[in-house]
Design a protein around this motif. Structure first.
Motif, PDB file in Angstrom:
ATOM      1  N   GLY A 185      17.063  12.765  33.188  1.00 13.88           N
ATOM      2  CA  GLY A 185      15.686  12.230  32.411  1.00 13.88           C
ATOM      3  C   GLY A 185      15.059  12.929  31.337  1.00 13.88           C
ATOM      4  O   GLY A 185      14.022  12.572  30.750  1.00 13.88           O
ATOM      5  N   MET A 192      13.231  10.414  38.507  1.00 13.61           N
ATOM      6  CA  MET A 192      14.801  10.872  38.841  1.00 13.61           C
ATOM      7  C   MET A 192      14.589  11.706  40.345  1.00 13.61           C
ATOM      8  O   MET A 192      15.206  11.544  41.116  1.00 13.61           O
ATOM      9  CB  MET A 192      15.426  11.608  37.839  1.00 13.61           C
ATOM     10  CG  MET A 192      15.881  10.633  36.637  1.00 13.61           C
ATOM     11  SD  MET A 192      16.622   9.014  37.218  1.00 13.61           S
ATOM     12  CE  MET A 192      18.236   9.703  37.825  1.00 13.61           C
ATOM     13  N   SER A 195      12.293   8.725  33.641  1.00 12.47           N
ATOM     14  CA  SER A 195      11.682  10.082  33.352  1.00 12.47           C
ATOM     15  C   SER A 195      12.010  11.118  34.637  1.00 12.47           C
ATOM     16  O   SER A 195      12.548  10.673  35.758  1.00 12.47           O
ATOM     17  CB  SER A 195      10.206   9.804  33.573  1.00 12.47           C
ATOM     18  OG  SER A 195       9.689   9.570  34.962  1.00 12.47           O
ATOM     19  N   LYS A 237      16.308  11.451  26.638  1.00  8.80           N
ATOM     20  CA  LYS A 237      16.760   9.910  26.568  1.00  8.80           C
ATOM     21  C   LYS A 237      18.118   9.950  25.800  1.00  8.80           C
ATOM     22  O   LYS A 237      18.283  10.423  24.492  1.00  8.80           O
ATOM     23  CB  LYS A 237      15.799   9.248  25.879  1.00  8.80           C
ATOM     24  CG  LYS A 237      14.613   8.655  26.738  1.00  8.80           C
ATOM     25  CD  LYS A 237      13.805   7.493  26.314  1.00  8.80           C
ATOM     26  CE  LYS A 237      12.572   7.026  26.902  1.00  8.80           C
ATOM     27  NZ  LYS A 237      12.481   7.366  28.429  1.00  8.80           N
ATOM     28  N   THR A 247      19.965   4.072  35.864  1.00 14.14           N
ATOM     29  CA  THR A 247      18.683   4.708  35.773  1.00 14.14           C
ATOM     30  C   THR A 247      18.510   5.563  34.341  1.00 14.14           C
ATOM     31  O   THR A 247      17.802   6.450  34.157  1.00 14.14           O
ATOM     32  CB  THR A 247      18.931   6.118  36.753  1.00 14.14           C
ATOM     33  OG1 THR A 247      19.998   6.749  36.605  1.00 14.14           O
ATOM     34  CG2 THR A 247      18.955   5.762  38.319  1.00 14.14           C
TER      35      THR A 247
END
Ligand SMILES: Nc1ncnc2c1ncn2[C@@H]1O[C@H](COP(=O)(O)OP(=O)(O)OP(=O)(O)O)[C@@H](O)[C@H]1O
Ligand SMILES: [Mg+2]
Length: 241
Positions: free
Chosen positions: A52, A76, A72, A55, A68
């Motif tokens: 995370g 996570m 962020s 991106k 997922t």
């Protein structure tokens, strides 16, 4: 076997550079999954894209069966993914115990419980110094153990280790490998990025090879090590696969 992490076509681009190029791989619950590749191959960027920190520009990440992608890093972590960094970054003025407490309290655990958990984790990694030693006074090998204790204090299901063995002596490597095995045996799945072949070959159930951002091979460690494409990718490098 059940996959704990799956990436599909994962891609990360910096300007004109495709640092992670369409990587599809799957990590099984309970295994130590090694990732190797020359300097600049995209290994750390791959970790950042699944944890995370970055991106992804393309592809998906599934962790524990959930999509997922782009979530962020703190979410996570709450979901059960923890990591150590290529360069250890403890809070230097805080003690070893306080450093671990930061991550032990992260899940909003009670103060008492967090304190016990932090001590337990320092004990688990066989932290060799008094727990009230300031982090800035720790040497390389002590910091590595602190990093592990900090990561474990968030109670991860999956632990990402980025070149944890770098800078250690031969004897220290053996001790670290024993602790990594102990972590796996406690039920934590591990992704291990490493340049030191003794560590990768000695610990990994399976490995993937990343070269210029792309996965060029993956599978059981011994099979991949004998793959001619892997030897070719490493020509001119220090590796002897
Ligand atoms: N934040 C960033 N911005 C721009 N380029 C980046 C960034 N992070 C990494 N890169 C580039 O992406 C490529 C992959 O880097 P990365 O750090 O993922 O490699 P690595 O395989 O971890 O290498 P090493 O073994 O040296 O740690 C490199 O060319 C690097 O310069
Ligand atoms: Mg790296």
């Amino acid at each position: 076997m059940t996959a704990i992490l799956e990436t599909t076509g994962l891609t990360k681009i910096f300007g004109g550079l495709t640092a992670v190029d369409n990587v599809t791989l799957s990590v099984q619950q309970g295994e130590i999954f090694g990732i190797i590749g020359p300097n600049g191959a995209g290994k750390t960027t791959f970790l950042n894209a699944i944890a995370g920190t970055y991106k992804p520009d393309g592809g998906r990440v599934h962790f524990l069966g959930r999509d997922t992608t782009g979530i962020s890093p703190d979410k996570m972590c709450r979901m059960g993914m923890a990591r150590t960094f290529q360069i250890s970054q403890p809070f230097p003025k805080m003690t070893a115990l306080e450093n671990v407490l930061v991550s032990a309290t992260f899940g909003h655990r009670g103060e008492h419980h967090a304190h016990d958990l932090a001590l337990q984790m320092l004990d688990f990694v066989e932290f060799p110094m008094p727990v009230d030693t300031p982090a800035r006074n720790l040497n390389t090998v002590q910091l590595k153990r602190l990093d592990l204790a900090r990561a474990l204090a968030s109670k991860p299901r999956l632990l990402l280790l980025d070149e944890l063995a770098a800078g250690l002596t031969t004897g220290e490597l053996g001790d670290l490998m024993t602790i990594i095995r102990k972590i796996r045996d406690s039920g934590v799945t591990i992704i291990l990025i490493e340049h030191i072949m003794r560590v990768i070959m000695g610990l990994s159930d399976r490995i993937a090879v990343i070269y210029y951002g792309a996965k060029i091979a993956d599978g059981p460690t011994m099979e991949v090590a004998q793959d001619p494409r892997v030897a070719e990718a490493y020509l001119g490098e220090e590796y002897d696969l």
